[in-house]
Design a protein around this motif. Sequence first.
Motif, PDB file in Angstrom:
ATOM      1  N   ARG A 119       0.826  -1.209   0.000  1.00 32.12           N
ATOM      2  CA  ARG A 119       0.000   0.000   0.000  1.00 32.12           C
ATOM      3  C   ARG A 119       0.866   1.269   0.000  1.00 32.12           C
ATOM      4  O   ARG A 119       0.354   2.356  -0.290  1.00 32.12           O
ATOM      5  CB  ARG A 119      -0.925   0.012   1.216  1.00 32.12           C
ATOM      6  N   VAL A 124       1.149   2.577  -6.570  1.00 37.21           N
ATOM      7  CA  VAL A 124      -0.131   2.179  -5.988  1.00 37.21           C
ATOM      8  C   VAL A 124      -0.845   3.390  -5.414  1.00 37.21           C
ATOM      9  O   VAL A 124      -2.050   3.586  -5.623  1.00 37.21           O
ATOM     10  CB  VAL A 124       0.081   1.098  -4.903  1.00 37.21           C
ATOM     11  N   ARG A 125      -0.117   4.226  -4.689  1.00 34.03           N
ATOM     12  CA  ARG A 125      -0.721   5.422  -4.085  1.00 34.03           C
ATOM     13  C   ARG A 125      -1.109   6.448  -5.149  1.00 34.03           C
ATOM     14  O   ARG A 125      -2.104   7.167  -5.006  1.00 34.03           O
ATOM     15  CB  ARG A 125       0.245   6.026  -3.071  1.00 34.03           C
ATOM     16  N   LYS A 128      -4.374   5.386  -6.566  1.00 32.74           N
ATOM     17  CA  LYS A 128      -5.446   5.678  -5.601  1.00 32.74           C
ATOM     18  C   LYS A 128      -5.817   7.161  -5.648  1.00 32.74           C
ATOM     19  O   LYS A 128      -7.004   7.510  -5.610  1.00 32.74           O
ATOM     20  CB  LYS A 128      -5.020   5.277  -4.190  1.00 32.74           C
ATOM     21  N   GLU A 129      -4.829   8.039  -5.745  1.00 28.71           N
ATOM     22  CA  GLU A 129      -5.098   9.478  -5.841  1.00 28.71           C
ATOM     23  C   GLU A 129      -5.895   9.802  -7.104  1.00 28.71           C
ATOM     24  O   GLU A 129      -6.829  10.611  -7.070  1.00 28.71           O
ATOM     25  CB  GLU A 129      -3.786  10.258  -5.848  1.00 28.71           C
ATOM     26  N   MET A 131      -7.917   7.859  -8.673  1.00 29.30           N
ATOM     27  CA  MET A 131      -9.294   7.385  -8.481  1.00 29.30           C
ATOM     28  C   MET A 131     -10.080   8.318  -7.560  1.00 29.30           C
ATOM     29  O   MET A 131     -11.231   8.667  -7.838  1.00 29.30           O
ATOM     30  CB  MET A 131      -9.284   5.963  -7.915  1.00 29.30           C
ATOM     31  N   GLU A 132      -9.457   8.713  -6.459  1.00 25.67           N
ATOM     32  CA  GLU A 132     -10.146   9.588  -5.499  1.00 25.67           C
ATOM     33  C   GLU A 132     -10.464  10.945  -6.110  1.00 25.67           C
ATOM     34  O   GLU A 132     -11.477  11.563  -5.774  1.00 25.67           O
ATOM     35  CB  GLU A 132      -9.290   9.747  -4.251  1.00 25.67           C
ATOM     36  N   ILE A 181      -4.419  -4.778  -2.830  1.00 26.47           N
ATOM     37  CA  ILE A 181      -4.321  -3.483  -3.516  1.00 26.47           C
ATOM     38  C   ILE A 181      -5.651  -3.118  -4.160  1.00 26.47           C
ATOM     39  O   ILE A 181      -6.073  -1.952  -4.131  1.00 26.47           O
ATOM     40  CB  ILE A 181      -3.183  -3.500  -4.554  1.00 26.47           C
ATOM     41  N   TYR A 184      -7.706  -1.878  -1.533  1.00 24.98           N
ATOM     42  CA  TYR A 184      -7.239  -0.537  -1.151  1.00 24.98           C
ATOM     43  C   TYR A 184      -7.817   0.533  -2.075  1.00 24.98           C
ATOM     44  O   TYR A 184      -8.164   1.635  -1.626  1.00 24.98           O
ATOM     45  CB  TYR A 184      -5.720  -0.539  -1.206  1.00 24.98           C
ATOM     46  N   TRP A 185      -7.953   0.205  -3.344  1.00 22.24           N
ATOM     47  CA  TRP A 185      -8.462   1.158  -4.315  1.00 22.24           C
ATOM     48  C   TRP A 185      -9.977   1.303  -4.304  1.00 22.24           C
ATOM     49  O   TRP A 185     -10.508   2.370  -4.597  1.00 22.24           O
ATOM     50  CB  TRP A 185      -8.033   0.743  -5.726  1.00 22.24           C
ATOM     51  N   GLU A 187     -14.009   0.456  -2.632  1.00 20.29           N
ATOM     52  CA  GLU A 187     -14.748   0.316  -1.382  1.00 20.29           C
ATOM     53  C   GLU A 187     -15.284  -1.093  -1.177  1.00 20.29           C
ATOM     54  O   GLU A 187     -15.274  -1.623  -0.073  1.00 20.29           O
ATOM     55  CB  GLU A 187     -15.914   1.320  -1.344  1.00 20.29           C
TER      56      GLU A 187
END
Length: 319
Positions: A119, A124-125, A128-129, A131-132, A181, A184-185, A187
């Motif tokens: 994570r 990976v981060r 995620k950013e 996507m958010e 992962i 993590y991405w 919900e």
Amino acid sequence: MLYFSLLGNGHIGKVHKQAIEDTEGAQLISIIDVASSSDESNTVFYSSLEEFLEKDAQTDVVVIATPNGLHKQHAIQCLKGGKHVLIEKPIALNSQDAKEILEVAEATGKRVFSSMQLRFSPPVRWVKELMENKALGKIYMVNIHCYWNRNKNYYNTREWHGSNAMDGGVLFTQFSHFIDIVNYWFEETKCTNAKFYNFNHQGITEFADSGKLDFQADEAVGSMIFTTSTYERNFKSGIEILAEKGTIEIGDQYLNEVKFFNVEAIDSESNHSTETRNFHPKAIEEIVSALETNRASALDGKYAVRLVEFIEGAHEIAR
């Protein structure tokens, strides 16, 4: 300063040991292992967990690096002994055991962390950013591929690997980070179809070495193909994301490389890869920070329960 003790000084235990030693604000003060002995003057060695819990009065966090099938038992003993725990993945081999660990943690006022250090991989981060921030728009597909090799010698030199009771199978021991992962991405994730195959580990393992999964990740559809029967050595692994406003592939065994990306409004010359391969020190650093500031953590045990539920669901569907 947080004081750590290590339960299990095998291969992965030594990785955690090095990570603790590399992390500011963390100090390894004891190792618990039936075969442990050392000349290190700053480290106390115990031959059993019971001896450690009876004599230790200083440890804040016990890192549990024992065989998978012992994680529940050892975690509960440590929690009841007044210690926080960091449990090597998987947290347990079924969701009932995983939830019981968290119930004991709540009752004792201690915390459970799981070793989900990928994570902290920058790619990976970064995903995620994106996507958010809705930079990818609607996510259509997420595809995981893992083509690894675990030969006969791997299992012959590690006595607990290969059994259902102590190992649990390749999704738990080899490929759980990739599923984590996706958790993590997104919900909500759920396996919707699963088939397992045993290509070249008959008589070596009690479980299949390969498989194909379909899953749902929020509104996206997903697939996973995995094997430990790749000829001679690991071939490759990675995750591809196909979305409304972009396509991304991240890869390498530690998901630390961006293999391809074409995303709307993002410069294609940007570099989101990293040479870092070992994220275990990042996990120890995160735990130190979370405990010192009493905040939530990306490594909290509740996320590890989701992982176990996904794998458990895949096995149930295949049966």
